[in-house]
Motif scaffolding. Structure first.
Motif, PDB file in Angstrom:
ATOM      1  N   TYR A  58      48.476  22.944  53.723  1.00 39.96           N
ATOM      2  CA  TYR A  58      48.824  23.560  52.439  1.00 39.96           C
ATOM      3  C   TYR A  58      48.090  24.880  52.189  1.00 39.96           C
ATOM      4  N   GLY A  59      47.305  25.334  53.139  1.00 33.83           N
ATOM      5  CA  GLY A  59      46.663  26.632  53.033  1.00 33.83           C
ATOM      6  C   GLY A  59      45.504  26.703  52.054  1.00 33.83           C
ATOM      7  N   PHE A  60      44.737  25.616  51.925  1.00 33.39           N
ATOM      8  CA  PHE A  60      43.564  25.647  51.057  1.00 33.39           C
ATOM      9  C   PHE A  60      42.474  26.498  51.707  1.00 33.39           C
ATOM     10  N   THR A  61      41.609  27.062  50.890  1.00 35.63           N
ATOM     11  CA  THR A  61      40.544  27.916  51.411  1.00 35.63           C
ATOM     12  C   THR A  61      39.378  27.118  51.971  1.00 35.63           C
ATOM     13  N   SER A  62      39.328  25.825  51.709  1.00 36.16           N
ATOM     14  CA  SER A  62      38.222  25.003  52.181  1.00 36.16           C
ATOM     15  C   SER A  62      38.678  23.560  52.337  1.00 36.16           C
ATOM     16  N   GLN A  63      37.959  22.823  53.171  1.00 35.91           N
ATOM     17  CA  GLN A  63      38.194  21.380  53.284  1.00 35.91           C
ATOM     18  C   GLN A  63      37.420  20.622  52.218  1.00 35.91           C
ATOM     19  N   ASP A  64      36.552  21.295  51.508  1.00 35.99           N
ATOM     20  CA  ASP A  64      35.683  20.674  50.505  1.00 35.99           C
ATOM     21  C   ASP A  64      36.280  20.891  49.120  1.00 35.99           C
ATOM     22  N   LEU A  65      36.624  19.812  48.447  1.00 38.94           N
ATOM     23  CA  LEU A  65      37.213  19.877  47.114  1.00 38.94           C
ATOM     24  C   LEU A  65      36.344  20.693  46.157  1.00 38.94           C
ATOM     25  N   ARG A  66      35.030  20.561  46.282  1.00 35.67           N
ATOM     26  CA  ARG A  66      34.121  21.264  45.369  1.00 35.67           C
ATOM     27  C   ARG A  66      34.171  22.774  45.538  1.00 35.67           C
ATOM     28  N   LYS A  67      34.675  23.248  46.659  1.00 35.77           N
ATOM     29  CA  LYS A  67      34.716  24.687  46.923  1.00 35.77           C
ATOM     30  C   LYS A  67      36.078  25.318  46.623  1.00 35.77           C
ATOM     31  N   LEU A  68      37.051  24.521  46.215  1.00 38.11           N
ATOM     32  CA  LEU A  68      38.364  25.071  45.888  1.00 38.11           C
ATOM     33  C   LEU A  68      38.318  25.777  44.544  1.00 38.11           C
ATOM     34  N   GLY A  69      39.130  26.803  44.442  1.00 32.42           N
ATOM     35  CA  GLY A  69      39.236  27.514  43.171  1.00 32.42           C
ATOM     36  C   GLY A  69      40.151  26.778  42.211  1.00 32.42           C
ATOM     37  N   GLY A  70      40.096  27.185  40.968  1.00 37.95           N
ATOM     38  CA  GLY A  70      40.918  26.551  39.933  1.00 37.95           C
ATOM     39  C   GLY A  70      42.403  26.688  40.187  1.00 37.95           C
ATOM     40  N   SER A  71      42.820  27.819  40.770  1.00 37.98           N
ATOM     41  CA  SER A  71      44.249  27.999  41.036  1.00 37.98           C
ATOM     42  C   SER A  71      44.731  27.049  42.130  1.00 37.98           C
ATOM     43  N   GLU A  72      43.866  26.751  43.088  1.00 39.26           N
ATOM     44  CA  GLU A  72      44.257  25.808  44.149  1.00 39.26           C
ATOM     45  C   GLU A  72      44.376  24.391  43.591  1.00 39.26           C
ATOM     46  N   ILE A  73      43.440  24.010  42.765  1.00 44.26           N
ATOM     47  CA  ILE A  73      43.517  22.677  42.142  1.00 44.26           C
ATOM     48  C   ILE A  73      44.748  22.603  41.246  1.00 44.26           C
ATOM     49  N   HIS A  74      45.017  23.662  40.505  1.00 44.83           N
ATOM     50  CA  HIS A  74      46.201  23.716  39.646  1.00 44.83           C
ATOM     51  C   HIS A  74      47.480  23.587  40.486  1.00 44.83           C
ATOM     52  N   ARG A  75      47.502  24.236  41.648  1.00 42.34           N
ATOM     53  CA  ARG A  75      48.667  24.171  42.537  1.00 42.34           C
ATOM     54  C   ARG A  75      48.898  22.744  43.033  1.00 42.34           C
ATOM     55  N   ILE A  76      47.841  22.045  43.353  1.00 41.44           N
ATOM     56  CA  ILE A  76      47.979  20.655  43.812  1.00 41.44           C
ATOM     57  C   ILE A  76      48.609  19.805  42.713  1.00 41.44           C
ATOM     58  N   HIS A  77      48.194  20.041  41.454  1.00 43.39           N
ATOM     59  CA  HIS A  77      48.755  19.284  40.320  1.00 43.39           C
ATOM     60  C   HIS A  77      50.211  19.676  40.044  1.00 43.39           C
ATOM     61  N   THR A  78      50.458  20.980  39.868  1.00 44.52           N
ATOM     62  CA  THR A  78      51.794  21.407  39.417  1.00 44.52           C
ATOM     63  C   THR A  78      52.862  21.195  40.479  1.00 44.52           C
ATOM     64  N   GLU A  79      52.517  21.407  41.728  1.00 44.56           N
ATOM     65  CA  GLU A  79      53.495  21.188  42.798  1.00 44.56           C
ATOM     66  C   GLU A  79      53.506  19.734  43.261  1.00 44.56           C
ATOM     67  N   GLU A  80      52.628  18.927  42.681  1.00 50.17           N
ATOM     68  CA  GLU A  80      52.511  17.503  43.016  1.00 50.17           C
ATOM     69  C   GLU A  80      52.389  17.299  44.521  1.00 50.17           C
TER      70      GLU A  80
END
Length: 146
Positions: free
Chosen positions: A37-59
């Motif tokens: 999915y093209g995340f910037t990191s394998q670590d959840l704590r290092k993801l940006g807010g837009s990446e977390i938002h993308r995981i939610h909105t795109e389910e």
């Protein structure tokens, strides 16, 4: 118990709505699918807010073949930078001089500091609050469970 061995405080770590397991599932999803999915990191704590938002909105996690069933079995997932978002630590002050037996019982149920494992009672069950559920909470007053 000798006065020097007595703890003045005990604590209970509370997990509301199985948040820690849901958070672990979200972290495992990010770690396993970062390149897919093209995340910037394998670590959840290092993801940006837009990446977390993308995981939610795109389910992404709900529609992912490898994780959809696990999300369903667990009743959801959690994507936050903290495991304590839904839960935390309750610290209880013990008054040994006023109620020594109650303090001894409560301290025992909170955990055994020497081995990290709960003691076993006469009925063969562990003497611990681990896995106990609260059925009544009155803010600033009482928590009842068992």
């Amino acid at each position: 118990m000798a006065p020097a061995e007595r703890n003045k405080y005990c604590f209970l770590d509370i997990d509301i709505n199985n948040h820690r397991a849901k958070h672990a599932l979200g972290a495992a999803f990010v770690q396993a699918t970062d390149t897919r999915y093209g995340f910037t990191s394998q670590d959840l704590r290092k993801l940006g807010g837009s990446e977390i938002h993308r995981i939610h909105t795109e389910e992404l996690i709900v529609n992912d073949h490898d994780f959809a069933q696990r999300v369903s079995d667990l009743g959801g997932y959690a994507l936050s930078h903290s495991t304590e978002e839904d839960g935390g630590r309750i610290i209880v002050e013990l008054f040994w001089d006023i109620a020594p037996l109650a303090c001894e019982n409560f301290a025992t149920l909170c955990g055994n500091k020497s081995s990290g494992k709960p003691q076993i009672g006469v009925c063969g069950k562990p003497l611990a609050y681990i896995g106990s559920q609260f059925h009544r909470v009155v803010a600033g007053f009482v928590m009842q469970g068992g």
